[in-house]
Design a protein around this motif. Sequence first.
Motif, PDB file in Angstrom:
ATOM      1  N   VAL A  86       8.655   4.131  -0.811  1.00 49.75           N
ATOM      2  CA  VAL A  86       7.515   4.998  -1.095  1.00 49.75           C
ATOM      3  C   VAL A  86       6.438   4.136  -1.729  1.00 49.75           C
ATOM      4  O   VAL A  86       6.661   3.532  -2.781  1.00 49.75           O
ATOM      5  CB  VAL A  86       7.908   6.158  -2.033  1.00 49.75           C
ATOM      6  CG1 VAL A  86       6.698   7.032  -2.332  1.00 49.75           C
ATOM      7  CG2 VAL A  86       9.044   6.978  -1.424  1.00 49.75           C
ATOM      8  N   HIS A  87       5.280   4.073  -1.071  1.00 50.06           N
ATOM      9  CA  HIS A  87       4.153   3.280  -1.567  1.00 50.06           C
ATOM     10  C   HIS A  87       3.046   4.222  -2.004  1.00 50.06           C
ATOM     11  O   HIS A  87       2.488   4.955  -1.178  1.00 50.06           O
ATOM     12  CB  HIS A  87       3.608   2.366  -0.459  1.00 50.06           C
ATOM     13  CG  HIS A  87       4.550   1.286  -0.068  1.00 50.06           C
ATOM     14  ND1 HIS A  87       4.123   0.140   0.546  1.00 50.06           N
ATOM     15  CD2 HIS A  87       5.896   1.165  -0.206  1.00 50.06           C
ATOM     16  CE1 HIS A  87       5.159  -0.640   0.778  1.00 50.06           C
ATOM     17  NE2 HIS A  87       6.251  -0.030   0.330  1.00 50.06           N
ATOM     18  N   ASN A  88       2.748   4.214  -3.281  1.00 48.63           N
ATOM     19  CA  ASN A  88       1.620   4.974  -3.796  1.00 48.63           C
ATOM     20  C   ASN A  88       0.529   3.960  -4.069  1.00 48.63           C
ATOM     21  O   ASN A  88       0.731   3.013  -4.815  1.00 48.63           O
ATOM     22  CB  ASN A  88       2.009   5.738  -5.068  1.00 48.63           C
ATOM     23  CG  ASN A  88       0.875   6.589  -5.539  1.00 48.63           C
ATOM     24  OD1 ASN A  88       0.016   6.117  -6.264  1.00 48.63           O
ATOM     25  ND2 ASN A  88       0.854   7.825  -5.089  1.00 48.63           N
ATOM     26  N   ILE A  89      -0.624   4.152  -3.435  1.00 50.79           N
ATOM     27  CA  ILE A  89      -1.699   3.168  -3.525  1.00 50.79           C
ATOM     28  C   ILE A  89      -3.045   3.854  -3.694  1.00 50.79           C
ATOM     29  O   ILE A  89      -3.173   5.058  -3.506  1.00 50.79           O
ATOM     30  CB  ILE A  89      -1.763   2.276  -2.263  1.00 50.79           C
ATOM     31  CG1 ILE A  89      -1.991   3.144  -1.017  1.00 50.79           C
ATOM     32  CG2 ILE A  89      -0.524   1.447  -2.100  1.00 50.79           C
ATOM     33  CD1 ILE A  89      -2.147   2.353   0.258  1.00 50.79           C
ATOM     34  N   ILE A  90      -4.008   3.057  -4.048  1.00 54.36           N
ATOM     35  CA  ILE A  90      -5.398   3.489  -3.974  1.00 54.36           C
ATOM     36  C   ILE A  90      -6.000   2.748  -2.790  1.00 54.36           C
ATOM     37  O   ILE A  90      -5.845   1.536  -2.660  1.00 54.36           O
ATOM     38  CB  ILE A  90      -6.156   3.187  -5.271  1.00 54.36           C
ATOM     39  CG1 ILE A  90      -5.568   4.041  -6.384  1.00 54.36           C
ATOM     40  CG2 ILE A  90      -7.657   3.452  -5.096  1.00 54.36           C
ATOM     41  CD1 ILE A  90      -6.181   3.827  -7.733  1.00 54.36           C
ATOM     42  N   GLU A  91      -6.628   3.500  -1.902  1.00 52.02           N
ATOM     43  CA  GLU A  91      -7.292   2.913  -0.745  1.00 52.02           C
ATOM     44  C   GLU A  91      -8.784   2.810  -1.046  1.00 52.02           C
ATOM     45  O   GLU A  91      -9.421   3.815  -1.367  1.00 52.02           O
ATOM     46  CB  GLU A  91      -7.108   3.787   0.503  1.00 52.02           C
ATOM     47  CG  GLU A  91      -5.687   3.983   0.927  1.00 52.02           C
ATOM     48  CD  GLU A  91      -5.541   4.955   2.085  1.00 52.02           C
ATOM     49  OE1 GLU A  91      -4.490   4.939   2.729  1.00 52.02           O
ATOM     50  OE2 GLU A  91      -6.479   5.757   2.348  1.00 52.02           O
ATOM     51  N   GLU A  92      -9.323   1.616  -0.963  1.00 53.70           N
ATOM     52  CA  GLU A  92     -10.770   1.426  -1.033  1.00 53.70           C
ATOM     53  C   GLU A  92     -11.260   1.531   0.403  1.00 53.70           C
ATOM     54  O   GLU A  92     -10.902   0.706   1.249  1.00 53.70           O
ATOM     55  CB  GLU A  92     -11.123   0.073  -1.633  1.00 53.70           C
ATOM     56  CG  GLU A  92     -10.766  -0.042  -3.080  1.00 53.70           C
ATOM     57  CD  GLU A  92     -11.116  -1.399  -3.672  1.00 53.70           C
ATOM     58  OE1 GLU A  92     -11.084  -1.494  -4.908  1.00 53.70           O
ATOM     59  OE2 GLU A  92     -11.413  -2.348  -2.927  1.00 53.70           O
ATOM     60  N   THR A 108      -0.120   8.144  -0.444  1.00 51.33           N
ATOM     61  CA  THR A 108       1.307   7.899  -0.515  1.00 51.33           C
ATOM     62  C   THR A 108       1.796   7.686   0.907  1.00 51.33           C
ATOM     63  O   THR A 108       1.604   8.548   1.767  1.00 51.33           O
ATOM     64  CB  THR A 108       2.052   9.081  -1.162  1.00 51.33           C
ATOM     65  OG1 THR A 108       1.536   9.279  -2.478  1.00 51.33           O
ATOM     66  CG2 THR A 108       3.543   8.821  -1.227  1.00 51.33           C
ATOM     67  N   ASN A 109       2.364   6.519   1.153  1.00 53.97           N
ATOM     68  CA  ASN A 109       2.952   6.191   2.448  1.00 53.97           C
ATOM     69  C   ASN A 109       4.455   6.097   2.257  1.00 53.97           C
ATOM     70  O   ASN A 109       4.929   5.382   1.374  1.00 53.97           O
ATOM     71  CB  ASN A 109       2.413   4.856   2.976  1.00 53.97           C
ATOM     72  CG  ASN A 109       0.924   4.913   3.228  1.00 53.97           C
ATOM     73  OD1 ASN A 109       0.391   5.915   3.667  1.00 53.97           O
ATOM     74  ND2 ASN A 109       0.243   3.816   2.935  1.00 53.97           N
ATOM     75  N   VAL A 110       5.195   6.817   3.093  1.00 56.48           N
ATOM     76  CA  VAL A 110       6.650   6.786   3.025  1.00 56.48           C
ATOM     77  C   VAL A 110       7.165   6.128   4.302  1.00 56.48           C
ATOM     78  O   VAL A 110       6.795   6.525   5.406  1.00 56.48           O
ATOM     79  CB  VAL A 110       7.247   8.195   2.869  1.00 56.48           C
ATOM     80  CG1 VAL A 110       8.771   8.135   2.796  1.00 56.48           C
ATOM     81  CG2 VAL A 110       6.669   8.894   1.637  1.00 56.48           C
ATOM     82  N   TYR A 111       8.004   5.115   4.110  1.00 57.14           N
ATOM     83  CA  TYR A 111       8.576   4.356   5.221  1.00 57.14           C
ATOM     84  C   TYR A 111      10.088   4.531   5.210  1.00 57.14           C
ATOM     85  O   TYR A 111      10.700   4.614   4.145  1.00 57.14           O
ATOM     86  CB  TYR A 111       8.235   2.868   5.090  1.00 57.14           C
ATOM     87  CG  TYR A 111       6.753   2.631   5.001  1.00 57.14           C
ATOM     88  CD1 TYR A 111       5.966   2.611   6.145  1.00 57.14           C
ATOM     89  CD2 TYR A 111       6.129   2.482   3.763  1.00 57.14           C
ATOM     90  CE1 TYR A 111       4.591   2.424   6.061  1.00 57.14           C
ATOM     91  CE2 TYR A 111       4.761   2.289   3.674  1.00 57.14           C
ATOM     92  CZ  TYR A 111       4.004   2.265   4.822  1.00 57.14           C
ATOM     93  OH  TYR A 111       2.649   2.087   4.738  1.00 57.14           O
ATOM     94  N   MET A 112      10.672   4.588   6.404  1.00 61.29           N
ATOM     95  CA  MET A 112      12.114   4.724   6.528  1.00 61.29           C
ATOM     96  C   MET A 112      12.647   3.585   7.391  1.00 61.29           C
ATOM     97  O   MET A 112      12.036   3.239   8.408  1.00 61.29           O
ATOM     98  CB  MET A 112      12.471   6.060   7.170  1.00 61.29           C
ATOM     99  CG  MET A 112      13.966   6.308   7.286  1.00 61.29           C
ATOM    100  SD  MET A 112      14.328   7.944   7.956  1.00 61.29           S
ATOM    101  CE  MET A 112      13.738   8.955   6.601  1.00 61.29           C
ATOM    102  N   LYS A 113      13.764   3.039   6.982  1.00 60.94           N
ATOM    103  CA  LYS A 113      14.403   1.994   7.777  1.00 60.94           C
ATOM    104  C   LYS A 113      15.194   2.669   8.898  1.00 60.94           C
ATOM    105  O   LYS A 113      16.019   3.545   8.644  1.00 60.94           O
ATOM    106  CB  LYS A 113      15.311   1.131   6.916  1.00 60.94           C
ATOM    107  CG  LYS A 113      15.790  -0.106   7.628  1.00 60.94           C
ATOM    108  CD  LYS A 113      16.471  -1.049   6.682  1.00 60.94           C
ATOM    109  CE  LYS A 113      16.750  -2.360   7.394  1.00 60.94           C
ATOM    110  NZ  LYS A 113      17.339  -3.335   6.489  1.00 60.94           N
ATOM    111  N   THR A 114      14.912   2.254  10.120  1.00 59.54           N
ATOM    112  CA  THR A 114      15.556   2.831  11.298  1.00 59.54           C
ATOM    113  C   THR A 114      16.240   1.703  12.079  1.00 59.54           C
ATOM    114  O   THR A 114      16.061   0.530  11.758  1.00 59.54           O
ATOM    115  CB  THR A 114      14.512   3.512  12.211  1.00 59.54           C
ATOM    116  OG1 THR A 114      13.755   2.500  12.894  1.00 59.54           O
ATOM    117  CG2 THR A 114      13.583   4.426  11.421  1.00 59.54           C
TER     118      THR A 114
END
Length: 143
Positions: A86-92, A108-114
Amino acid sequence: MPKLNKIFETPEEIEAAFYEAISRADVDAVMSLWSDEEDIVCIHPGAPRLVGHTSIRSAWESIFEQGGVDIRPVQLHVTQNMMTSVHNIIEEVHRTASRQQDIHILATNVYMKTPHGWRIVTHHASVVPGEAPADISVSALLH
């Protein structure tokens, strides 16, 4: 949905590919980064929740009608375990083509390993009220 040719070994690799594809207004590349599952979710600032490939693709196509979007992710906060990140970031955000004012987005970008490497399952973004918060970048690894 276009098939992903590259297997991304880390969430950071797929996140970089995501923002690069957005900067090029490449909807096929953006959509190829998402999980194959239909329960993927995308929420753009001020917009309703989108579920599934068809509605998410349509929204990106609409955004890209004005060209690419230059987004620089900053102030990354990561929470990760073996299968999700889970990546919580500020986007400029900079839109040079439309001459709109630069804005900051909380995302918030959520990535899953597949079996096909890391894939996006959720992108949720909202406008930062006022100025961007001070840098408090933190990373956490859960096991």
